[in-house]
Design an enzyme around this catalytic site. Structure first.
Site, short mmCIF file in Angstrom:
data_model
loop_
_atom_site.label_atom_id
_atom_site.label_comp_id
_atom_site.label_asym_id
_atom_site.label_seq_id
_atom_site.Cartn_x
_atom_site.Cartn_y
_atom_site.Cartn_z
N GLN A 126 0.85 -1.20 0.00
CA GLN A 126 0.00 0.00 0.00
C GLN A 126 0.89 1.25 0.00
OE1 GLN A 126 -2.44 1.47 3.32
NE2 GLN A 126 -4.22 1.47 1.96
N TYR B 273 -5.64 11.15 3.57
CA TYR B 273 -4.22 11.35 3.23
C TYR B 273 -4.11 12.13 1.91
CZ TYR B 273 -3.62 8.34 7.21
OH TYR B 273 -3.67 7.84 8.48
N ARG C 293 -7.27 2.52 -3.04
CA ARG C 293 -8.23 2.55 -1.91
C ARG C 293 -8.85 3.94 -1.83
NH1 ARG C 293 -8.08 0.67 4.45
NH2 ARG C 293 -9.72 -0.84 4.05
N GLY D 181 -9.86 -6.24 8.73
CA GLY D 181 -8.75 -5.63 9.45
C GLY D 181 -8.56 -6.28 10.81
N ARG D 182 -9.31 -5.76 11.80
CA ARG D 182 -9.08 -6.18 13.18
C ARG D 182 -9.21 -7.67 13.38
NH1 ARG D 182 -12.77 -1.20 14.87
NH2 ARG D 182 -13.66 -1.91 12.90
#
Ligand SMILES: Cc1cc2nc3c(=O)[nH]c(=O)nc-3n(C[C@H](O)[C@H](O)[C@H](O)COP(=O)(O)O)c2cc1C
Length: 369
Positions: free
Chosen positions: A101, A186, A233, A322-323
């Site tokens: 990424q 970002y 993304r 993810g988690r």
């Protein structure tokens, strides 16, 4: 409920995946210092999770300027590239696949990372956000992001080149492809939105102008490594970090149409993942499907059931977790066999530290036979 839709093969650009349970990109801040270099421990962590249809690496800065948090990895020095080679070799040896990424934080940063210079952004607007910084005392703290410096026109071109070089470096490092981080407030996201982009040159103003930076980056990366190895993304529904803009879904749909023409492998939606977050409108999912014929990956608070359900409806092709992947290195096997899931044991081990809370989560079979 049925979850078999997660376990059919699929083609994402140039790579074939054997299941649609992907590992979402997750910053874990465990690089070797100085130099933000990937380590053997990181190779172990990723290889443990090689059962994912595809792993997307933690966000990785394309240049020193692209850094905004302590201990995150880079992909712009020889040492960083050889560090990543250890990771990709180990993942491939375990039959996994991994994308890098590519990240430039823009204004989500702090002067401590830039020899006291200001972070850069499309416009000099502070993000109303904080970044995680470990001080000389070894303690991690959240510090406010300062008002950034507005990028000069010529500098924007050189950042685009940094993305291209980073993509080439990712190939050298043995990655199967790259995911351009255009989400979560970002740099690329900062260009997309009217809240963070007040420019009056050809990178600001209209939707076409605000998406120009994202498209320039994607185009130049595709030229370097092939569109079939490039994903992006995007996060249409975040509002925090000063990113609220009610034109963002139209902007992202316009981006998606352009990405379709460029033939990129996938769009990865970073959906709202906090408690009681707004539900993604069904209409947006249909509009995205109509705009983009490549793979659509979704992420954000999914379960095996809700993910499989979306695939069955034809509104997604794969689901990134993810988690759940942090605490369950064998997540696809747990889903396939209906084994129970473990929880993250200690949130203090998410960012920074050692193997604790990182490589010490076990596979269900190893813990239960
Ligand atoms: C510890 C942690 C680090 C993260 N770092 C990144 C990152 O580097 N890049 C990114 O795009 N998203 C990052 N995210 C967001 C995840 O990719 C994902 O979208 C989010 O966790 C929601 O999915 P989940 O509900 O399955 O955890 C991070 C999330 C967590 C929990």
């Amino acid at each position: 409920m049925k979850t078999s839709a997660l376990f059919t093969p699929h083609q994402i650009g140039s790579i074939s995946i054997t299941n649609r349970v992907l590992m979402a990109p997750m910053t874990r801040s465990r690089t070797a210092q100085p130099g933000d270099i990937p380590t053997d421990l990181m190779a172990d962590y990723y290889a443990q999770r090689a059962g994912a249809g595809l792993i997307i690496s933690e966000a990785t800065q394309i240049s020193a300027q692209g850094k905004g948090y302590s201990f995150t990895p880079g992909i712009y020095t020889k040492q960083q590239i050889s560090g990543w080679q250890k990771v990709t070799r180990k993942v491939h040896a375990a039959q996994g696949k991994i994308f890098s990424q590519l990240w430039h934080v823009g204004r989500m940063s702090h002067a401590v990372f830039h020899e006291d210079d200001l972070p850069v952004a499309p416009s000099a607007i502070a993000p109303d956000a904080q970044v995680w910084i470990v001080g000389e005392d070894g303690e991690g703290r959240m510090l406010d992001c300062p008002t950034p410096r507005e990028l000069e026109y010529a500098e924007i071109k050189s950042i685009v080149k940094n993305y291209q070089q980073a993509a080439k470096n990712a190939m050298l490092a043995g990655f199967d492809g790259v995911e351009i981080h255009g989400a979560n407030g970002y740099l690329i996201d900062q260009f997309l939105r009217r809240s963070s982009n007040h420019r009056d040159d050809k990178f600001g103003g209209s939707i076409d102008n605000r998406m120009r930076f994202a498209i320039d980056v994607v185009e130049t990366v595709c030229t370097a490594i092939g569109a079939d190895k490039v994903g992006i993304r995007l996060a249409p529904f975040i509002t925090q970090r000063g990113m609220q803009d009610d034109e963002i879904t139209d902007t992202i749909l316009a981006v998606a149409k352009k990405l379709n023409k460029l033939g990129v492998a996938y769009i990865h939606l970073s959906e709202a993942d906090w408690e009681e977050a707004p539900v993604v409108p069904e209409k947006f999912r249909h509009d995205l499907r109509a705009a983009f014929s490549g793979t659509i990956i979704v992420a954000g608070n999914y379960t095996a059931e809700s993910g499989a359900n979306l695939i069955e409806q034809g509104l997604a092709d794969a689901v990134a977790f993810g988690r759940k992947f942090i605490a369950n290195p064998d997540l696809p096997a747990r889903f396939a066999n209906n084994w129970p899931l473990d929880d993250i044991s200690d949130n203090d081990t998410l960012f920074g530290g050692n193997e604790k809370g990182y490589t010490d989560y076990t596979n269900y079979m190893a813990a239960n036979v």
